[in-house]
Write a protein that holds these residues in place. Structure first.
Motif, short mmCIF file in Angstrom:
data_model
loop_
_atom_site.label_atom_id
_atom_site.label_comp_id
_atom_site.label_asym_id
_atom_site.label_seq_id
_atom_site.Cartn_x
_atom_site.Cartn_y
_atom_site.Cartn_z
N GLY A 127 0.83 -1.21 0.00
CA GLY A 127 0.00 0.00 0.00
C GLY A 127 0.85 1.24 0.00
O GLY A 127 2.06 1.19 -0.27
N ARG A 128 0.21 2.38 0.30
CA ARG A 128 0.95 3.64 0.40
C ARG A 128 0.34 4.44 1.54
O ARG A 128 -0.84 4.26 1.86
N LEU A 129 1.13 5.30 2.11
CA LEU A 129 0.64 6.13 3.22
C LEU A 129 -0.55 6.96 2.74
O LEU A 129 -0.50 7.57 1.67
N VAL A 175 0.38 11.89 -5.09
CA VAL A 175 0.68 12.59 -3.83
C VAL A 175 1.01 11.56 -2.74
O VAL A 175 1.99 11.71 -1.99
N GLU A 176 0.19 10.50 -2.67
CA GLU A 176 0.40 9.50 -1.62
C GLU A 176 1.67 8.68 -1.86
O GLU A 176 2.40 8.36 -0.91
N GLY A 177 1.91 8.35 -3.11
CA GLY A 177 3.12 7.61 -3.45
C GLY A 177 4.37 8.42 -3.12
O GLY A 177 5.36 7.89 -2.60
N GLU A 178 4.30 9.73 -3.39
CA GLU A 178 5.41 10.64 -3.07
C GLU A 178 5.66 10.70 -1.57
O GLU A 178 6.80 10.64 -1.11
N ALA A 195 10.07 2.80 -6.06
CA ALA A 195 9.20 2.83 -7.23
C ALA A 195 7.74 2.93 -6.83
O ALA A 195 6.89 2.23 -7.36
N THR A 196 7.46 3.82 -5.88
CA THR A 196 6.06 4.08 -5.53
C THR A 196 5.43 4.86 -6.68
O THR A 196 6.13 5.37 -7.55
N ASN A 197 4.10 4.94 -6.67
CA ASN A 197 3.41 5.64 -7.76
C ASN A 197 3.68 7.15 -7.71
O ASN A 197 3.81 7.72 -6.62
#
Lengths: 200, 200
Positions: free
Chosen positions: B111-113, B149-152, B144-146
């Protein structure tokens, strides 16, 4: 480089992508959801789906999804058997029923005419509709296909088939959806709302 | 007015609507697809899904979905064990692997934050990442997160955790997607493409 996607995942995704309206993204999302939830919950979900597939059949009379041979509407002696509401899919019938405004019977076509998708009149449950109109001596057919190009074409097709029978044909009203903002209404909807203005 | 939706259908739709990203429309579409296909095909599909749920587990090392305890990547002696590519989900790892450009190991966060969805660092597979970085004496972590905004935010969080370790941190390049039209590129993408211009 080698393919590292587990075969059992690939199978499910490929099967999902053969569903109408399911692209790669939707198929992956569904699969990921199942794989990320606790295994027990996923197994429960699968059991529920299996049970649904096992139990649900189209009503022998009208085609609405039901767990019995004949659906509760067709069985209900209190319904007006002289009025039939024609819908594309069962869920359309369910949502009309939720309004409580329709007291007749339903008839599910199982889709709408779509030359692009190769859906022709013979793919729809139309013969049975004509038969029911005769047998029940139906007085009104309310055509409740979707207000889309394909829904309109389907409605027109059915209207033509029925026009020489002694039956009144009606359609759901066009107009502004409740809560809409005039400024955002499309021209077609607005012009229909004017054409079918209501005297108050 | 009574509820005429078969209970087994309601159960499945309600369960589907609890999936992230599944609203009423998507849930109904999925259910309708299953109910409209030949029963045998629906049963086959359910079996495939059940088999996938039964077989697929996250790799004990990296978290990639696999049908074995340890995934083929982690098992492969030929992979560069000094480089780890951090991805949000397994499918991101699968798609990077398809490029054939990455020769290291993967690490799936799961997942992502996302403060909005209540997903905090403890919900992600971050501790294990730090442990692997130590144990394998990793030299490079490719985040390699998306590029959302959340991936960043997730990438920044991990970067902060790693910055005092003796490891080089890299990110996927930003720039114009291949085949894009300049005119249609958003400002952010275009400014990143200028910032990271390539000397030819």
């Amino acid at each position: 480089m080698k393919n590292i996607v587990p075969e059992s995942i690939t199978k499910v995704i490929q099967h999902l992508m053969s569903f109408p309206g399911y692209g790669e993204k939707a198929s992956k999302r569904f699969t990921l959801n199942l794989l990320k939830m606790p295994k027990g919950e996923a197994v429960d979900f699968i059991k529920e789906v299996a049970q649904m597939i096992e139990k649900v059949v189209p009503c022998k009379e009208c085609g609405l999804f039901t767990e019995e041979e004949i659906c509760p509407i067709c069985k209900d002696e209190g319904r007006d058997r002289k009025t039939i509401c024609v819908v594309e899919e069962s869920f359309d019938g369910f949502i009309i029923e939720q309004t409580g405004k329709f007291k007749g019977l339903y008839h599910v076509l199982g889709g709408r005419l779509s030359p692009l998708e190769g859906i022709t009149p013979k793919d729809l449950n139309i013969d049975k509709l004509l038969k029911r109109v005769e047998e029940l001596a139906v007085e009104e057919v309310l055509i409740a296909t979707n207000p889309t190009v394909e829904g309109e074409a389907t409605a027109n097709y059915i209207q033509n088939l029925l026009k020489n029978k002694n039956v009144s044909i009606t359609r759901l009203a066009y107009g502004l959806p409740f809560g809409a903002v005039l400024e955002n209404a499309d021209e077609f909807t607005l012009s229909k709302a004017i054409e079918f203005k209501i005297k108050i």
